[in-house]
Design a protein around this motif. Sequence first.
Motif, PDB file in Angstrom:
ATOM      1  N   ALA A   4       0.829  -1.204   0.000  1.00 15.09           N
ATOM      2  CA  ALA A   4       0.000   0.000   0.000  1.00 15.09           C
ATOM      3  C   ALA A   4       0.858   1.248   0.000  1.00 15.09           C
ATOM      4  O   ALA A   4       0.571   2.217  -0.709  1.00 15.09           O
ATOM      5  N   GLN A   5       1.935   1.226   0.759  1.00 24.90           N
ATOM      6  CA  GLN A   5       2.832   2.385   0.805  1.00 24.90           C
ATOM      7  C   GLN A   5       3.536   2.580  -0.538  1.00 24.90           C
ATOM      8  O   GLN A   5       3.609   3.694  -1.055  1.00 24.90           O
ATOM      9  N   GLU A   6       4.029   1.485  -1.110  1.00 28.96           N
ATOM     10  CA  GLU A   6       4.809   1.595  -2.350  1.00 28.96           C
ATOM     11  C   GLU A   6       3.955   1.919  -3.572  1.00 28.96           C
ATOM     12  O   GLU A   6       4.454   2.506  -4.536  1.00 28.96           O
ATOM     13  N   HIS A   7       2.670   1.544  -3.540  1.00 25.34           N
ATOM     14  CA  HIS A   7       1.793   1.769  -4.702  1.00 25.34           C
ATOM     15  C   HIS A   7       0.728   2.832  -4.427  1.00 25.34           C
ATOM     16  O   HIS A   7      -0.199   2.977  -5.219  1.00 25.34           O
ATOM     17  N   ARG A   8       0.846   3.524  -3.289  1.00 24.17           N
ATOM     18  CA  ARG A   8      -0.115   4.572  -2.926  1.00 24.17           C
ATOM     19  C   ARG A   8      -1.544   4.034  -2.977  1.00 24.17           C
ATOM     20  O   ARG A   8      -2.409   4.562  -3.663  1.00 24.17           O
ATOM     21  N   ILE A   9      -1.786   2.975  -2.213  1.00 19.63           N
ATOM     22  CA  ILE A   9      -3.079   2.283  -2.216  1.00 19.63           C
ATOM     23  C   ILE A   9      -3.902   2.692  -1.002  1.00 19.63           C
ATOM     24  O   ILE A   9      -3.404   2.712   0.125  1.00 19.63           O
ATOM     25  N   ASP A  10      -5.166   2.996  -1.250  1.00 23.24           N
ATOM     26  CA  ASP A  10      -6.142   3.243  -0.194  1.00 23.24           C
ATOM     27  C   ASP A  10      -6.702   1.879   0.213  1.00 23.24           C
ATOM     28  O   ASP A  10      -7.500   1.280  -0.515  1.00 23.24           O
TER      29      ASP A  10
END
Length: 195
Positions: free
Chosen positions: A118-124
Amino acid sequence: MNKAVFWDKDGTLIPDIPYNVDPARITLYPDAGDSLYRLKTAGYKLIIISNQSGVARGRFTENDLAGVWERLTRLLAPFGAEPDGFYYCPHDPNGSVQPYAGSCLCRKPEPGLLMKAAQEHRIDLSQSWMVGDILNDVEAGNRAGCRTILLDRGNETEWLMNAHRQPTTTAATLSEATEYMLRETARCTRQQDAV
């Protein structure tokens, strides 16, 4: 922010052959390619989240997993459903190979791999899903803040339940799981548009 579907690998996208890293033995379930394509075109990133305790147990090395990732990508490419990421945990508390033997925060049911992706792909994570064939997958997804689907292929044998191990829903096939996610996505979009 992006939304994603996090997928367990063995028993979910591909038949489970224990400790297999031989690319020639990796095949997709028949509905995997189309299911992932439909979700990708609906705007979801596709992330594979996999426990790989064979590293800690000395069955294979981390380098062997590169062939697994390449094979999955090649199998899904004709469908336009290449994964956006592959995250794995090489640890096992019962392992024998150092430094992999021991507890960690990335082995499902811990949510560490989902949080890292989530952090690396900017995931909500609140707009995302975790799909897996056992309750450890469900727990990892729930603890990360995702909605969850238990793909009931008969692979869960313990059925040890708690609040984190209750899936949003269950499905018998990837196609059924995909239909549910797409219906829920459409429903949420309608609700947002009505506000």
